[in-house]
Design a protein around this motif. Sequence first.
Motif, PDB file in Angstrom:
ATOM      1  N   LEU A 176      55.486  47.067  40.988  1.00 52.65           N
ATOM      2  CA  LEU A 176      56.001  46.037  41.890  1.00 52.65           C
ATOM      3  C   LEU A 176      55.561  46.297  43.325  1.00 52.65           C
ATOM      4  CD1 LEU A 176      57.707  43.494  42.086  1.00 52.65           C
ATOM      5  CD2 LEU A 176      59.712  44.941  42.483  1.00 52.65           C
ATOM      6  N   ARG A 177      55.610  47.558  43.739  1.00 58.62           N
ATOM      7  CA  ARG A 177      55.152  47.878  45.091  1.00 58.62           C
ATOM      8  C   ARG A 177      53.671  47.553  45.246  1.00 58.62           C
ATOM      9  NH1 ARG A 177      56.178  53.274  48.787  1.00 58.62           N
ATOM     10  NH2 ARG A 177      54.545  52.849  50.316  1.00 58.62           N
ATOM     11  N   ARG A 178      52.874  47.875  44.256  1.00 58.35           N
ATOM     12  CA  ARG A 178      51.446  47.569  44.316  1.00 58.35           C
ATOM     13  C   ARG A 178      51.201  46.059  44.355  1.00 58.35           C
ATOM     14  NH1 ARG A 178      48.264  50.050  39.599  1.00 58.35           N
ATOM     15  NH2 ARG A 178      46.618  48.935  40.731  1.00 58.35           N
ATOM     16  N   MET A 179      52.015  45.306  43.639  1.00 58.19           N
ATOM     17  CA  MET A 179      51.859  43.856  43.637  1.00 58.19           C
ATOM     18  C   MET A 179      52.213  43.257  44.990  1.00 58.19           C
ATOM     19  SD  MET A 179      53.394  43.124  39.834  1.00 58.19           S
ATOM     20  CE  MET A 179      53.241  41.351  39.827  1.00 58.19           C
ATOM     21  N   PHE A 180      53.274  43.766  45.613  1.00 57.28           N
ATOM     22  CA  PHE A 180      53.621  43.288  46.955  1.00 57.28           C
ATOM     23  C   PHE A 180      52.481  43.602  47.935  1.00 57.28           C
ATOM     24  CE2 PHE A 180      58.424  43.726  45.984  1.00 57.28           C
ATOM     25  CZ  PHE A 180      58.506  42.391  45.642  1.00 57.28           C
ATOM     26  N   ALA A 181      51.945  44.809  47.841  1.00 54.78           N
ATOM     27  CA  ALA A 181      50.847  45.190  48.737  1.00 54.78           C
ATOM     28  C   ALA A 181      49.617  44.316  48.481  1.00 54.78           C
ATOM     29  CB  ALA A 181      50.497  46.662  48.534  1.00 54.78           C
ATOM     30  N   ILE A 225      54.989  35.986  37.713  1.00 56.25           N
ATOM     31  CA  ILE A 225      54.319  37.278  37.526  1.00 56.25           C
ATOM     32  C   ILE A 225      55.106  38.380  38.238  1.00 56.25           C
ATOM     33  CG2 ILE A 225      52.204  38.607  37.911  1.00 56.25           C
ATOM     34  CD1 ILE A 225      50.680  35.930  37.947  1.00 56.25           C
ATOM     35  N   ILE A 226      55.504  38.093  39.456  1.00 56.50           N
ATOM     36  CA  ILE A 226      56.258  39.076  40.238  1.00 56.50           C
ATOM     37  C   ILE A 226      57.670  39.243  39.690  1.00 56.50           C
ATOM     38  CG2 ILE A 226      57.199  39.610  42.528  1.00 56.50           C
ATOM     39  CD1 ILE A 226      54.741  38.193  43.716  1.00 56.50           C
ATOM     40  N   ARG A 227      58.299  38.121  39.324  1.00 52.79           N
ATOM     41  CA  ARG A 227      59.666  38.191  38.798  1.00 52.79           C
ATOM     42  C   ARG A 227      59.736  39.043  37.529  1.00 52.79           C
ATOM     43  NH1 ARG A 227      60.506  32.988  41.244  1.00 52.79           N
ATOM     44  NH2 ARG A 227      59.160  31.976  39.702  1.00 52.79           N
ATOM     45  N   ARG A 228      58.728  38.941  36.703  1.00 52.80           N
ATOM     46  CA  ARG A 228      58.720  39.695  35.444  1.00 52.80           C
ATOM     47  C   ARG A 228      58.814  41.198  35.692  1.00 52.80           C
ATOM     48  NH1 ARG A 228      54.050  37.881  33.514  1.00 52.80           N
ATOM     49  NH2 ARG A 228      52.816  39.785  33.712  1.00 52.80           N
ATOM     50  N   VAL A 229      58.029  41.689  36.635  1.00 50.77           N
ATOM     51  CA  VAL A 229      58.039  43.119  36.929  1.00 50.77           C
ATOM     52  C   VAL A 229      59.306  43.495  37.704  1.00 50.77           C
ATOM     53  CG1 VAL A 229      56.796  44.999  38.056  1.00 50.77           C
ATOM     54  CG2 VAL A 229      55.526  43.188  36.898  1.00 50.77           C
ATOM     55  N   ALA A 230      59.757  42.598  38.581  1.00 51.51           N
ATOM     56  CA  ALA A 230      60.987  42.871  39.327  1.00 51.51           C
ATOM     57  C   ALA A 230      62.171  43.044  38.381  1.00 51.51           C
ATOM     58  CB  ALA A 230      61.259  41.742  40.313  1.00 51.51           C
ATOM     59  N   ARG A 231      62.219  42.243  37.328  1.00 49.51           N
ATOM     60  CA  ARG A 231      63.315  42.360  36.363  1.00 49.51           C
ATOM     61  C   ARG A 231      63.218  43.640  35.548  1.00 49.51           C
ATOM     62  NH1 ARG A 231      62.654  35.973  35.207  1.00 49.51           N
ATOM     63  NH2 ARG A 231      64.092  35.243  36.831  1.00 49.51           N
ATOM     64  N   LEU A 271      56.860  37.407  52.440  1.00 46.63           N
ATOM     65  CA  LEU A 271      55.434  37.256  52.134  1.00 46.63           C
ATOM     66  C   LEU A 271      54.896  35.909  52.609  1.00 46.63           C
ATOM     67  CD1 LEU A 271      55.473  38.780  48.535  1.00 46.63           C
ATOM     68  CD2 LEU A 271      54.387  39.787  50.560  1.00 46.63           C
ATOM     69  N   ALA A 272      55.728  34.883  52.573  1.00 51.70           N
ATOM     70  CA  ALA A 272      55.293  33.550  52.980  1.00 51.70           C
ATOM     71  C   ALA A 272      55.022  33.462  54.476  1.00 51.70           C
ATOM     72  CB  ALA A 272      56.344  32.520  52.576  1.00 51.70           C
ATOM     73  N   TYR A 273      55.626  34.353  55.263  1.00 50.63           N
ATOM     74  CA  TYR A 273      55.488  34.268  56.724  1.00 50.63           C
ATOM     75  C   TYR A 273      54.601  35.348  57.326  1.00 50.63           C
ATOM     76  CZ  TYR A 273      58.796  30.472  57.287  1.00 50.63           C
ATOM     77  OH  TYR A 273      59.405  29.239  57.233  1.00 50.63           O
ATOM     78  N   VAL A 274      53.971  36.151  56.508  1.00 51.64           N
ATOM     79  CA  VAL A 274      53.145  37.242  57.039  1.00 51.64           C
ATOM     80  C   VAL A 274      52.073  36.717  57.982  1.00 51.64           C
ATOM     81  CG1 VAL A 274      51.452  38.995  56.427  1.00 51.64           C
ATOM     82  CG2 VAL A 274      53.541  38.815  55.117  1.00 51.64           C
ATOM     83  N   GLN A 275      51.395  35.650  57.602  1.00 46.03           N
ATOM     84  CA  GLN A 275      50.324  35.128  58.447  1.00 46.03           C
ATOM     85  C   GLN A 275      50.819  34.592  59.780  1.00 46.03           C
ATOM     86  OE1 GLN A 275      47.994  32.229  56.229  1.00 46.03           O
ATOM     87  NE2 GLN A 275      46.508  33.803  55.714  1.00 46.03           N
ATOM     88  N   SER A 280      46.241  47.827  60.706  1.00 45.74           N
ATOM     89  CA  SER A 280      45.231  47.288  59.791  1.00 45.74           C
ATOM     90  C   SER A 280      45.912  46.537  58.652  1.00 45.74           C
ATOM     91  CB  SER A 280      44.369  48.405  59.214  1.00 45.74           C
ATOM     92  OG  SER A 280      45.115  49.189  58.291  1.00 45.74           O
ATOM     93  N   ALA A 281      45.158  45.708  57.964  1.00 50.29           N
ATOM     94  CA  ALA A 281      45.702  44.967  56.829  1.00 50.29           C
ATOM     95  C   ALA A 281      46.225  45.928  55.765  1.00 50.29           C
ATOM     96  CB  ALA A 281      44.632  44.049  56.247  1.00 50.29           C
ATOM     97  N   GLU A 282      45.507  47.011  55.558  1.00 46.38           N
ATOM     98  CA  GLU A 282      45.926  47.989  54.548  1.00 46.38           C
ATOM     99  C   GLU A 282      47.235  48.680  54.940  1.00 46.38           C
ATOM    100  OE1 GLU A 282      41.790  46.958  54.150  1.00 46.38           O
ATOM    101  OE2 GLU A 282      42.914  47.736  55.879  1.00 46.38           O
ATOM    102  N   ASP A 283      47.358  49.033  56.226  1.00 41.35           N
ATOM    103  CA  ASP A 283      48.604  49.652  56.700  1.00 41.35           C
ATOM    104  C   ASP A 283      49.768  48.680  56.574  1.00 41.35           C
ATOM    105  OD1 ASP A 283      47.422  52.054  57.292  1.00 41.35           O
ATOM    106  OD2 ASP A 283      47.060  51.571  59.401  1.00 41.35           O
ATOM    107  N   LEU A 284      49.527  47.438  56.968  1.00 43.33           N
ATOM    108  CA  LEU A 284      50.563  46.420  56.852  1.00 43.33           C
ATOM    109  C   LEU A 284      51.002  46.269  55.403  1.00 43.33           C
ATOM    110  CD1 LEU A 284      52.233  43.988  57.940  1.00 43.33           C
ATOM    111  CD2 LEU A 284      50.227  42.569  57.431  1.00 43.33           C
ATOM    112  N   ALA A 285      50.048  46.173  54.497  1.00 43.53           N
ATOM    113  CA  ALA A 285      50.360  46.001  53.080  1.00 43.53           C
ATOM    114  C   ALA A 285      51.210  47.158  52.567  1.00 43.53           C
ATOM    115  CB  ALA A 285      49.069  45.881  52.275  1.00 43.53           C
ATOM    116  N   ASP A 286      50.845  48.373  52.934  1.00 41.82           N
ATOM    117  CA  ASP A 286      51.574  49.543  52.463  1.00 41.82           C
ATOM    118  C   ASP A 286      53.000  49.569  53.010  1.00 41.82           C
ATOM    119  OD1 ASP A 286      51.566  52.191  51.091  1.00 41.82           O
ATOM    120  OD2 ASP A 286      51.928  52.906  53.140  1.00 41.82           O
ATOM    121  N   ARG A 287      53.163  49.311  54.299  1.00 42.57           N
ATOM    122  CA  ARG A 287      54.488  49.384  54.906  1.00 42.57           C
ATOM    123  C   ARG A 287      55.394  48.252  54.431  1.00 42.57           C
ATOM    124  NH1 ARG A 287      53.669  51.330  61.199  1.00 42.57           N
ATOM    125  NH2 ARG A 287      51.955  52.802  60.828  1.00 42.57           N
TER     126      ARG A 287
END
Length: 217
Positions: A107-112, A153-159, A183-187, A197-204
């Motif tokens: 789930l964390r990887r999917m959010f990132a 897809i996300i809900r399945r793993v979250a559950r 996630l909808a407001y990140v941009q 960086s995008a990678e740092d943002l994704a991880d945090r």
Amino acid sequence: MGGSEDLGAGSSGQLGAGNSSGHVARKRAERIRRIEEAAAIIFAERGYDRANFDDIASRLGLRGPSLYHYFGSKEELFLACVEYSAAEVFQRLEAIARQAEPPGVRLRRMFAEQVLIEVRDYPAFAPLFLKVYVPVPEIQARLTEIKRAHGDIIRRVARECAAETGLDRDSTRVALMAAFGALAYVQEWYSPGGPLSAEDLADRLAATLVAPFVRGD
């Protein structure tokens, strides 16, 4: 001997035709991707109603009518944009969801991954799902289907996470809605040229969003 020479020439010609056909198909696919990227930017900047083939084509140094060689209408082009980007996103998220890792890790990887998709890999396409209003019922219906499938897809793993940690149903739903909203407001607030960086943002951000699921509270 003469028959052999004719056969060789024919085979060579067929191979050449096949290679040429493949090259033409690749070039056409490349042009379509460039058109879709330009269209996504125009749709996001001007909205669906104000976008037109002339403006989209001008970003590519082309004339508007030339786009009709690839798309029959603005509706068709918009749908092509969302179908292409959705297919890419679904493939990436499903690949993570199917991994043999604990659900919290997946789930964390999917959010990132979703953050990277929005701010690094497909920034022009994300607004088509999140911001652009399209007054065409068929397109609205398709967008709703895509959004639901994406969320599933996300809900399945979250559950799976919730079941593992004992997070109750209401808390799971609240955590999911909070994650989808973030996630909808990140941009809206992330600056690609800023210190993060995008990678740092994704991880945090992924660490923040997955926390309620892995803690179970």
